[in-house]
Design a protein around this motif. Sequence first.
Motif, PDB file in Angstrom:
ATOM      1  N   TYR A  50      42.983  75.583   6.487  1.00 45.37           N
ATOM      2  CA  TYR A  50      42.760  75.635   7.932  1.00 45.37           C
ATOM      3  C   TYR A  50      41.908  76.860   8.227  1.00 45.37           C
ATOM      4  O   TYR A  50      42.034  77.891   7.552  1.00 45.37           O
ATOM      5  CB  TYR A  50      44.076  75.732   8.690  1.00 45.37           C
ATOM      6  CG  TYR A  50      44.917  74.476   8.609  1.00 45.37           C
ATOM      7  CD1 TYR A  50      44.613  73.363   9.396  1.00 45.37           C
ATOM      8  CD2 TYR A  50      46.002  74.399   7.737  1.00 45.37           C
ATOM      9  CE1 TYR A  50      45.369  72.205   9.318  1.00 45.37           C
ATOM     10  CE2 TYR A  50      46.772  73.242   7.652  1.00 45.37           C
ATOM     11  CZ  TYR A  50      46.443  72.147   8.441  1.00 45.37           C
ATOM     12  OH  TYR A  50      47.183  71.004   8.357  1.00 45.37           O
ATOM     13  N   TYR A  98      44.421  76.037  14.344  1.00 49.44           N
ATOM     14  CA  TYR A  98      44.064  74.647  14.048  1.00 49.44           C
ATOM     15  C   TYR A  98      45.194  73.870  13.373  1.00 49.44           C
ATOM     16  O   TYR A  98      45.062  72.671  13.149  1.00 49.44           O
ATOM     17  CB  TYR A  98      42.797  74.608  13.187  1.00 49.44           C
ATOM     18  CG  TYR A  98      41.604  75.148  13.934  1.00 49.44           C
ATOM     19  CD1 TYR A  98      40.858  74.331  14.767  1.00 49.44           C
ATOM     20  CD2 TYR A  98      41.258  76.495  13.838  1.00 49.44           C
ATOM     21  CE1 TYR A  98      39.786  74.830  15.479  1.00 49.44           C
ATOM     22  CE2 TYR A  98      40.181  77.011  14.552  1.00 49.44           C
ATOM     23  CZ  TYR A  98      39.455  76.175  15.379  1.00 49.44           C
ATOM     24  OH  TYR A  98      38.405  76.677  16.102  1.00 49.44           O
ATOM     25  N   ALA A 141      34.704  76.028  14.100  1.00 46.70           N
ATOM     26  CA  ALA A 141      35.224  74.668  14.057  1.00 46.70           C
ATOM     27  C   ALA A 141      34.071  73.685  13.914  1.00 46.70           C
ATOM     28  O   ALA A 141      32.907  74.054  14.079  1.00 46.70           O
ATOM     29  CB  ALA A 141      36.005  74.384  15.343  1.00 46.70           C
TER      30      ALA A 141
END
Length: 369
Positions: free
Chosen positions: A204, A209, A339
């Motif tokens: 992650y 997240y 992201a």
Amino acid sequence: MRLNKFILLSLLLLFMLPGFSQSIKPEEVKKEMKRVADWQIEHFKDCFSGRDKAHHIADWTNGALYVGMQKWAAMADDDAYYNWLKNIGEEQNWTLHKRQYHADDHTIGQMYCELYRKYGDEKMIKATRKQFDFILYHPSQSKLNWRTPFHQDRWNWCDALFMSPPVWAQLYKITKEKKYLDFMLSEYKATTDFLFDKKENLYYRDEGYMGKLDNGTKIFWGRGNGWVFAGLANILKELDPKEKEYKYFLKIYKKMAKKLVEIQTPNGHWAMSLLGQEHYPTPETSGSSFFTFGLAWGINQGILDAETYEPVVRKAWNAMCNCITEDGMLGYVQPIGAAPGKAWPDKSEVYGTGAFLSAGSEVFKLYSK
């Protein structure tokens, strides 16, 4: 005659499949690396990621560039690239960036260590050693939870595993002082225990997240895992395969490598959201280049089976080269972020170039055998 035409057409269609090629030519790899390296040096002071000014020379973005540029300098036909890197070091007075503990600001230390190995000048690593000794004897007591006080004084986001740990490993190899390896291993284990998903064998990006879904899939950021995977290769090369620490990193590396084969896209790149390629079809060259580097390195070291992994590397390298513009810019580099997002054919970033040059250094070795 009809049969011959059928065979010819079949072969033509086969060669048109994404990533299909006969053996990659080392001289072509070197040619593409030089084009990308030269373009980046010419545009070093440009603004990227929508910023209104260029990155600081000691910023992590440029630190990642220098990691790849150093690998290219070792292959180049003259010392121009080494001289360019030395000038950066002189301008920065061989110091790390401004934040004492923050992994991002340690990244440039990887270049300092490599230049020290080439030139043997103690000033190149003196400040880095001093700062790391301070951290070692005054370790951060922060938690790894995201957004807790001083949380980024430790490696609580996966990108950090590329930025700082290889410098600790380099200092261990250079000085033979195990304190650097011991500290790095302890912190790396803490981060891995916190961020590594044992089911998916991916990291992650950070705690924020965990438990979240994107179009029904877990969110594993492509470049974030690229940072980790490339960092693992750069750590492993500093360690003796007989050391127990080597075995720890190798285990993670192999788990990630196996996963990467499973999730490579048909076009050769890896998706920005690694488990959601149907929702992120756009190529992303920084994360994909880091994966290419790490996989090619593993084949070259005899760690990964060439029969399984070479086609993956070949397809990935061809995909990355297809994203280079006519003037030598590596396109489709996702801007600074944390992201899955967007990338464009006419947008680049310095860390993307660094990742590509790292990849090329190992792809060149692979196809020179």
